[in-house]
Design a protein around this motif. Structure first.
Motif, PDB file in Angstrom:
ATOM      1  N   ILE A 362       1.048  -1.135  -0.020  1.00  0.00           N
ATOM      2  CA  ILE A 362       0.004  -0.007   0.030  1.00  0.00           C
ATOM      3  C   ILE A 362       0.855   1.201  -0.008  1.00  0.00           C
ATOM      4  O   ILE A 362       0.782   2.175  -0.803  1.00  0.00           O
ATOM      5  N   LYS A 363       2.057   1.192   0.827  1.00  0.00           N
ATOM      6  CA  LYS A 363       2.901   2.292   0.711  1.00  0.00           C
ATOM      7  C   LYS A 363       3.457   2.289  -0.392  1.00  0.00           C
ATOM      8  O   LYS A 363       3.621   3.769  -0.766  1.00  0.00           O
ATOM      9  N   GLY A 370       9.835   5.205   0.823  1.00  0.00           N
ATOM     10  CA  GLY A 370      10.994   6.112   1.384  1.00  0.00           C
ATOM     11  C   GLY A 370      10.597   6.773   2.730  1.00  0.00           C
ATOM     12  O   GLY A 370      11.784   7.315   3.230  1.00  0.00           O
ATOM     13  N   ILE A 371       9.391   6.806   3.038  1.00  0.00           N
ATOM     14  CA  ILE A 371       8.951   7.845   4.115  1.00  0.00           C
ATOM     15  C   ILE A 371       8.840   7.115   5.257  1.00  0.00           C
ATOM     16  O   ILE A 371       8.144   6.038   5.397  1.00  0.00           O
ATOM     17  N   LEU A 372       9.379   7.724   6.559  1.00  0.00           N
ATOM     18  CA  LEU A 372       9.189   7.021   7.641  1.00  0.00           C
ATOM     19  C   LEU A 372       7.682   7.235   8.196  1.00  0.00           C
ATOM     20  O   LEU A 372       7.199   8.230   8.215  1.00  0.00           O
ATOM     21  N   LEU A 406      -4.311   3.186   9.768  1.00  0.00           N
ATOM     22  CA  LEU A 406      -4.187   4.797   9.834  1.00  0.00           C
ATOM     23  C   LEU A 406      -2.616   4.934   9.673  1.00  0.00           C
ATOM     24  O   LEU A 406      -1.809   4.240  10.235  1.00  0.00           O
ATOM     25  N   ILE A 407      -2.259   5.392   8.483  1.00  0.00           N
ATOM     26  CA  ILE A 407      -0.867   5.625   8.142  1.00  0.00           C
ATOM     27  C   ILE A 407      -0.270   7.165   8.523  1.00  0.00           C
ATOM     28  O   ILE A 407      -0.618   8.063   7.875  1.00  0.00           O
ATOM     29  N   ASP A 408       0.658   7.178   9.705  1.00  0.00           N
ATOM     30  CA  ASP A 408       1.009   8.632  10.063  1.00  0.00           C
ATOM     31  C   ASP A 408       2.351   8.807   9.755  1.00  0.00           C
ATOM     32  O   ASP A 408       3.366   7.943   9.877  1.00  0.00           O
ATOM     33  N   ARG A 409       2.405   9.846   8.776  1.00  0.00           N
ATOM     34  CA  ARG A 409       3.671  10.002   7.758  1.00  0.00           C
ATOM     35  C   ARG A 409       4.384  11.013   8.305  1.00  0.00           C
ATOM     36  O   ARG A 409       4.026  12.040   8.835  1.00  0.00           O
ATOM     37  N   SER A 410       5.768  10.683   8.377  1.00  0.00           N
ATOM     38  CA  SER A 410       6.745  11.925   8.649  1.00  0.00           C
ATOM     39  C   SER A 410       6.743  13.214   7.715  1.00  0.00           C
ATOM     40  O   SER A 410       7.455  14.161   8.253  1.00  0.00           O
ATOM     41  N   GLY A 412       4.329  14.852   7.116  1.00  0.00           N
ATOM     42  CA  GLY A 412       3.185  16.021   7.587  1.00  0.00           C
ATOM     43  C   GLY A 412       1.652  15.604   7.136  1.00  0.00           C
ATOM     44  O   GLY A 412       0.743  16.496   6.991  1.00  0.00           O
ATOM     45  N   ILE A 413       1.521  14.499   6.799  1.00  0.00           N
ATOM     46  CA  ILE A 413       0.202  13.820   6.466  1.00  0.00           C
ATOM     47  C   ILE A 413      -0.189  12.627   7.104  1.00  0.00           C
ATOM     48  O   ILE A 413       0.748  11.853   7.315  1.00  0.00           O
TER      49      ILE A 413
END
Length: 483
Positions: A362-363, A370-372, A406-410, A412-413
């Motif tokens: 999904i990511k 590549g995003i934390l 829920l995907i909490d992205r570094s 800001g999203i």
């Protein structure tokens, strides 16, 4: 033919060319392919190989070990191995008689060899620490389905084997893509939707998939394997947990509690509803089930650690409790069940679990590999004494909200993923769009997040684009889960 497992195979094969002796532990649930991986990686060439027997006393294990040494060519042994000191001493003598070069020693089903009061583990430690590790020609591979034993006694050993492993290989279930490759390698043609439907029952356990035969539909095969008394998986549930745990009853009790709660249960709820004691033993039980991949413990964003929720995520176990536990149907049950309202209700829940096993895919589709990130579930249940957050002026207030992924992205999203199993393209109606926006607003108000919040749709056959789908920031479909 070995499907996937590229990194694991590289680790095993690299041990043959390393300058020093290697101690490798392979662990994972029953039927996941541990033994097959090891045998294929070494082309079935072992200096010595032995497999422990389930529920066998030390005396018989030692007799079998002696017989294995004899079959590998060692003679002039004591007529009886009285203990593991003698057994490992003879193994060392056997190894010293071998020609130069790497010597692969493979002990399979290691936990079964550790009979009560046998002294097996201390002699295993002595064999490696006091002898094999001082040489440069040993590849020592151990393996076991009893994952909790492997983790506690080998991986996280606090005694003589502490930090002695060279490599640990945790064998995970196949992804959808690898299941597709396995079916293709066996000449079985299936659509990706059919593979998804099979995954919702079998999960990514290669052995289950290997039982499927050519010339029959998936529903026919489910009836043959699971609902027929002669089927290979008719008694799989009891065999599965008995193989993993020496005393499976307390584990099954927790599993049965979680099976009835789609969203999962907190530790406190498990204690209250199951009459369990709040102690270290319960912690061990939950850890064991999580190590085996049957449950996941997930945080609820904005909550303390003690509010961690435990959720049953093993596909076959959930299928068992939905359709098998406490009842046995006829051999054509599944073919008659497909297409019913209950079937589609189950598909909706099962598809959500498939998505939880494919978060990396999904990511990747969202372009954020590549995003934390951190993954959570989230739910809001307003207290009676508190006023619910306003969701839209002039609209009726909602009775809470829930997000399973829920995907909490570094960057800001925060992505709120809505997962829908549907035949054909999924159409967002005006009322459904209102529900999604209400949920998003409730989340923003309750979490007080400063981040942008995106609604993401994960569907089987994609979205039908209309005026109400415009607010969906991104979409993921079944094809993307095969990345």
């Amino acid at each position: 033919m070995l499907i996937g497992r590229d990194n694991e195979r590289k680790i095993l094969q690299a041990a043959l060319t390393d300058e020093y002796s290697q101690f490798i532990a392979v662990y994972g649930r029953r039927r996941i392919g541990k033994t097959f991986l090891i045998r294929e990686s070494y082309d079935y060439h072992f200096t010595f190989q032995f497999t422990g027997a389930a529920k066998t006393p030390a005396r018989k294990q030692l007799a079998r070990f002696r017989m294995a040494l004899k079959e590998h060519g060692l003679t002039d042994m004591p007529p009886v191995f009285s203990n593991w000191i003698v057994a490992f001493s003879e193994l060392k003598r056997f190894i010293t008689l071998q020609p130069e070069g790497k010597k692969i020693i493979f002990l399979d089903e290691l936990p079964w060899m550790d009979a009560p009061r046998s002294g097996f583990l201390s002699e295993l430690e002595s064999f490696w620490n006091g002898w094999a590790s001082a040489r440069k020609d040993i590849v020592f591979v151990v393996c076991g389905s009893a994952t909790s034993w492997m983790v506690k006694k080998i991986i996280k050993n606090k005694g003589g084997l502490h930090n002695r492993l060279t490599h640990r290989i945790a064998l995970k279930p196949f992804s959808l893509r690898l299941c597709e490759e396995l079916m293709a390698s066996r000449g079985i043609e299936m659509t990706r939707k059919q593979i998804l439907n099979g995954y919702m029952i079998f999960g990514g356990v290669p052995y289950y998939w290997s039982l499927l035969q050519k010339g029959a539909s998936l529903s026919q095969e489910v009836d043959r394997l699971i609902f027929s008394k002669e089927g290979d998986m008719y008694d799989e549930f009891s065999m599965l947990y008995a193989a993993l745990f020496k005393k499976p009853e307390p584990y099954i009790k927790i599993i049965s509690l979680l099976a009835g709660k789609k969203e999962g249960m907190t530790r406190l709820k498990l204690i209250e509803e199951g009459g369990l004691e709040d102690n270290g033993k319960l912690t061990d039980l939950l850890n064991d089930l999580e190590w085996c991949g049957f449950i996941r413990g997930y945080s609820v964003i904005g909550k303390r650690t003690k509010d961690e929720i435990f959720q049953l995520i093993d596909h076959y176990t959930l299928f068992y409790y939905e359709y098998i536990h406490g009842k046995r149907h006829g051999i054509n049950f599944w073919q008659a069940t497909e297409g019913t309202p209950r079937y589609y209700d189950w598909c909706g829940r099962a598809f959500e679990r498939v998505c939880l096993w494919h978060i990396d895919q999904i990511k990747q589709k969202l372009g954020i590999s590549g995003i934390l990130t951190e993954e959570y579930a989230w739910r809001y249940i307003p207290k009676k004494k508190d006023e619910e957050p306003a969701v839209a002026k002039g609209k009726r207030k909602k009775e809470g909200a829930q997000v399973d992924l829920l995907i909490d992205r570094s960057d800001g999203i925060i992505d709120l993923c809505e997962m829908k199993y549907h035949e054909g393209k999924f159409t967002i109606s005006e009322s459904y769009q209102e529900d999604l926006n209400n949920r998003k607003n409730i989340f923003k108000e309750a979490s007080k997040t400063p981040k942008a919040v995106h609604n993401i749709m994960v569907t089987t056959d994609g979205l039908a684009h209309n005026a109400y789908s415009k607010e969906i920031q991104n979409e993921v479909c079944l094809e993307d889960l095969f990345l």
